[in-house]
Design a protein around this motif. Structure first.
Motif, mmCIF file in Angstrom:
data_model
loop_
_atom_site.group_PDB
_atom_site.id
_atom_site.type_symbol
_atom_site.label_atom_id
_atom_site.label_comp_id
_atom_site.label_asym_id
_atom_site.label_seq_id
_atom_site.Cartn_x
_atom_site.Cartn_y
_atom_site.Cartn_z
ATOM 1 N N SER A 92 43.008 36.647 41.999
ATOM 2 C CA SER A 92 41.755 36.289 42.680
ATOM 3 C C SER A 92 40.695 35.855 41.676
ATOM 4 O O SER A 92 39.737 35.178 42.034
ATOM 5 C CB SER A 92 41.257 37.382 43.625
ATOM 6 O OG SER A 92 41.447 38.644 43.089
ATOM 7 N N ASN A 164 34.171 47.547 42.804
ATOM 8 C CA ASN A 164 34.694 47.969 41.511
ATOM 9 C C ASN A 164 33.508 47.867 40.538
ATOM 10 O O ASN A 164 32.920 46.789 40.458
ATOM 11 C CB ASN A 164 35.825 47.027 41.092
ATOM 12 C CG ASN A 164 36.295 47.276 39.679
ATOM 13 O OD1 ASN A 164 35.981 48.273 39.084
ATOM 14 N ND2 ASN A 164 37.050 46.324 39.147
ATOM 15 N N ASP A 191 35.058 40.031 48.528
ATOM 16 C CA ASP A 191 36.200 40.254 47.637
ATOM 17 C C ASP A 191 36.819 41.611 48.000
ATOM 18 O O ASP A 191 36.270 42.666 47.703
ATOM 19 C CB ASP A 191 35.686 40.245 46.188
ATOM 20 C CG ASP A 191 36.789 40.473 45.174
ATOM 21 O OD1 ASP A 191 37.912 40.831 45.564
ATOM 22 O OD2 ASP A 191 36.514 40.308 43.967
ATOM 23 N N TYR A 194 40.698 45.731 47.009
ATOM 24 C CA TYR A 194 41.197 47.110 47.179
ATOM 25 C C TYR A 194 41.320 47.514 48.644
ATOM 26 O O TYR A 194 41.388 48.697 48.954
ATOM 27 C CB TYR A 194 40.266 48.084 46.435
ATOM 28 C CG TYR A 194 40.200 47.769 44.955
ATOM 29 C CD1 TYR A 194 41.187 48.229 44.090
ATOM 30 C CD2 TYR A 194 39.196 46.957 44.440
ATOM 31 C CE1 TYR A 194 41.158 47.900 42.751
ATOM 32 C CE2 TYR A 194 39.161 46.621 43.096
ATOM 33 C CZ TYR A 194 40.142 47.094 42.258
ATOM 34 O OH TYR A 194 40.121 46.772 40.925
ATOM 35 N N THR A 219 44.161 40.200 46.883
ATOM 36 C CA THR A 219 45.010 40.097 45.695
ATOM 37 C C THR A 219 46.310 40.879 45.850
ATOM 38 O O THR A 219 46.365 41.846 46.606
ATOM 39 C CB THR A 219 44.267 40.602 44.444
ATOM 40 O OG1 THR A 219 45.112 40.452 43.307
ATOM 41 C CG2 THR A 219 43.874 42.068 44.546
ATOM 42 N N SER A 221 47.520 42.126 43.075
ATOM 43 C CA SER A 221 47.534 42.846 41.788
ATOM 44 C C SER A 221 47.430 44.356 41.917
ATOM 45 O O SER A 221 47.759 45.074 40.985
ATOM 46 C CB SER A 221 46.354 42.393 40.925
ATOM 47 O OG SER A 221 46.459 41.037 40.618
ATOM 48 N N ARG A 230 50.168 37.473 38.546
ATOM 49 C CA ARG A 230 48.929 36.764 38.865
ATOM 50 C C ARG A 230 49.025 36.051 40.216
ATOM 51 O O ARG A 230 49.455 34.910 40.315
ATOM 52 C CB ARG A 230 48.548 35.749 37.760
ATOM 53 C CG ARG A 230 48.597 36.271 36.359
ATOM 54 C CD ARG A 230 47.699 37.487 36.141
ATOM 55 N NE ARG A 230 46.319 37.205 36.408
ATOM 56 C CZ ARG A 230 45.564 37.916 37.303
ATOM 57 N NH1 ARG A 230 46.078 38.927 37.979
ATOM 58 N NH2 ARG A 230 44.322 37.592 37.499
HETATM 59 C C1 LIG Z 1 36.832 43.523 42.748
HETATM 60 C C2 LIG Z 1 37.901 42.757 42.059
HETATM 61 N N1 LIG Z 1 38.104 41.478 42.383
HETATM 62 C C3 LIG Z 1 39.045 40.740 41.787
HETATM 63 C C4 LIG Z 1 39.831 41.261 40.805
HETATM 64 C C5 LIG Z 1 40.819 40.359 40.117
HETATM 65 O O1 LIG Z 1 42.069 40.540 40.591
HETATM 66 P P1 LIG Z 1 43.247 39.543 40.245
HETATM 67 O O2 LIG Z 1 44.214 40.337 39.456
HETATM 68 O O3 LIG Z 1 43.770 39.137 41.599
HETATM 69 O O4 LIG Z 1 42.687 38.388 39.490
HETATM 70 C C6 LIG Z 1 39.675 42.579 40.406
HETATM 71 C C7 LIG Z 1 40.490 43.127 39.324
HETATM 72 O O5 LIG Z 1 40.272 44.153 38.774
HETATM 73 C C8 LIG Z 1 38.673 43.342 41.046
HETATM 74 O O6 LIG Z 1 38.452 44.610 40.687
#
Ligand SMILES: Cc1ncc(COP(=O)(O)O)c(C=O)c1O
Length: 364
Positions: A92, A164, A191, A194, A219, A221, A230
């Protein structure tokens, strides 16, 4: 010959990622190191995703499908939407940049919060876009303060929900009210990296009704365990997505990531297990942290923000020497804090043991 970068590059503070395990082993001569620093899945990837990657390996002489047809179809089925509502990204992170590059002119600005994901500011800066930040309020986004920052030149608002590094969230009504009060033409980016860990009733169902002025980021991830490949996606109306698609690099998402993502989406059992491990681990850590008398922020995610009462950087360094990588929070302006990713049972136990020992020494 001496070279100089584009104006503004020197003022960028580079993103500092979680310290890698191998580097930590080498640096401190450790045999075993536990990484609880980047909010990754402690169970590893879904076995179904691994199988899909293995199967796809012999085809990596070919370019990936630039349209991500199969993965978008899987996402559309998963969310009850259409493939044209999705844009795929190299994580993301890439989508944050794509949104900024697609929608903002040089004189337009972006609004977000302090104490949030640092990439919003870094990517705004690397693209020479002004970013305005409202302070957090009790570890949460202060939406009223953000509304006050919005001016006629504001084009985008970034909201990490859950946030985050605080692990807090904004509920359905708060988000709906905020969006309704924004001037026409301002795009809100929600975004939701989580969202899969959420265990509350009033979290927004952002994909239930798509709007041109709302872009939702997801995401693979975190809960899906595919950080190393990724893969992320943005969801919005067909029209908003079509603009992002014009700007996107044609082969931004590699072939293995596309296959793994489609397989991981179908592995509902893995996601259930992940949620269970995280919820149990989080409760275990809460209990352990409470025993130390240390303050922490209750989290709806897979990480916990901890007020160590000492310099967070010193705690981080002491943890490193004991083979536990956490995240220090100086870059977020939170000097006494560390952020801890919830790990598996063993990792959580080891963290608490190390943390208690460090606190005892620091309190002497
Ligand atoms: C709030 C938030 N958005 C986006 C991301 C990025 O995630 P990605 O691994 O999909 O680039 C993170 C990664 O820590 C995140 O904490």
């Amino acid at each position: 010959m001496k070279v100089s970068p584009r104006k503004g590059v020197l003022s960028i503070t580079p993103y500092v990622a979680g310290k890698p395990i191998e580097e930590t082993k080498r640096e401190f001569g450790l045999k075993e190191v536990f990484k609880l620093a980047s909010n990754e899945n402690p169970l590893g990837p879904s076995p179904k995703a691994v199988a899909a990657v293995r199967k796809a390996l012999s085809g990596i002489n070919r370019y990936p499908d630039s349209q991500g047809f199969c993965l978008k179809k899987s996402l559309a089925e998963f969310w009850g939407l259409k493939p044209e509502n999705f844009v795929l990204g190299n994580g993301s992170d890439e989508l944050i940049e794509l949104v900024i590059r697609t929608f903002t002119e040089a004189d337009e600005n972006i609004v977000t919060s302090e104490g949030t994901f640092l990439e919003y500011s870094i990517i705004a800066q690397t693209n020479e876009r002004r970013i305005k930040k409202a302070p957090l309020r009790e570890f949460k986004y202060d939406l009223d303060a953000m509304l006050e920052l919005v001016d006629p030149k504001t084009k985008l608002v970034f909201i990490a929900n859950p946030n985050n590094p605080t692990g807090t969230y904004l509920n359905k009504n708060q988000i709906a009210r905020f969006i309704s009060l924004l001037p026409e033409g301002v795009i809100t980016v929600l975004d939701e990296a989580y969202d899969a860990f959420i265990d509350v009733e009033d979290y927004p169902e952002s994909l239930a009704t798509l709007k041109d002025n709302v872009i939702v980021l997801k995401t693979f991830s975190k809960a899906y365990g595919l950080a190393g490949l990724r893969l992320g996606y943005a969801v919005s109306s067909g029209e908003t997505v079509s603009y992002l698609e014009r700007v996107r690099q044609p082969f931004n998402v590699n072939l293995l990531a596309q296959e793994a993502g489609a397989a991981a989406l179908k592995d509902k059992g893995f996601l259930r297990k992940t949620r269970k491990v995280i919820l149990e681990g989080k409760n275990f850590l809460y209990r352990g942290l409470s025993e130390t008398g240390i303050k922490y922020v209750r989290s709806v995610t897979n990480f916990i923000l901890i007020d160590t009462g000492f310099k967070g950087k010193a705690v981080f360094e002491s943890c490193l020497k004991c083979g536990v990588i956490v995240r220090e929070m100086e870059a977020y302006g939170m000097r006494n804090f560390i952020r801890l990713t919830v790990g598996n049972k063993k990792e959580n136990r080891i963290f608490l043991k190390v943390f208690k020992k460090i606190l005892k020494e620091m309190r002497k």
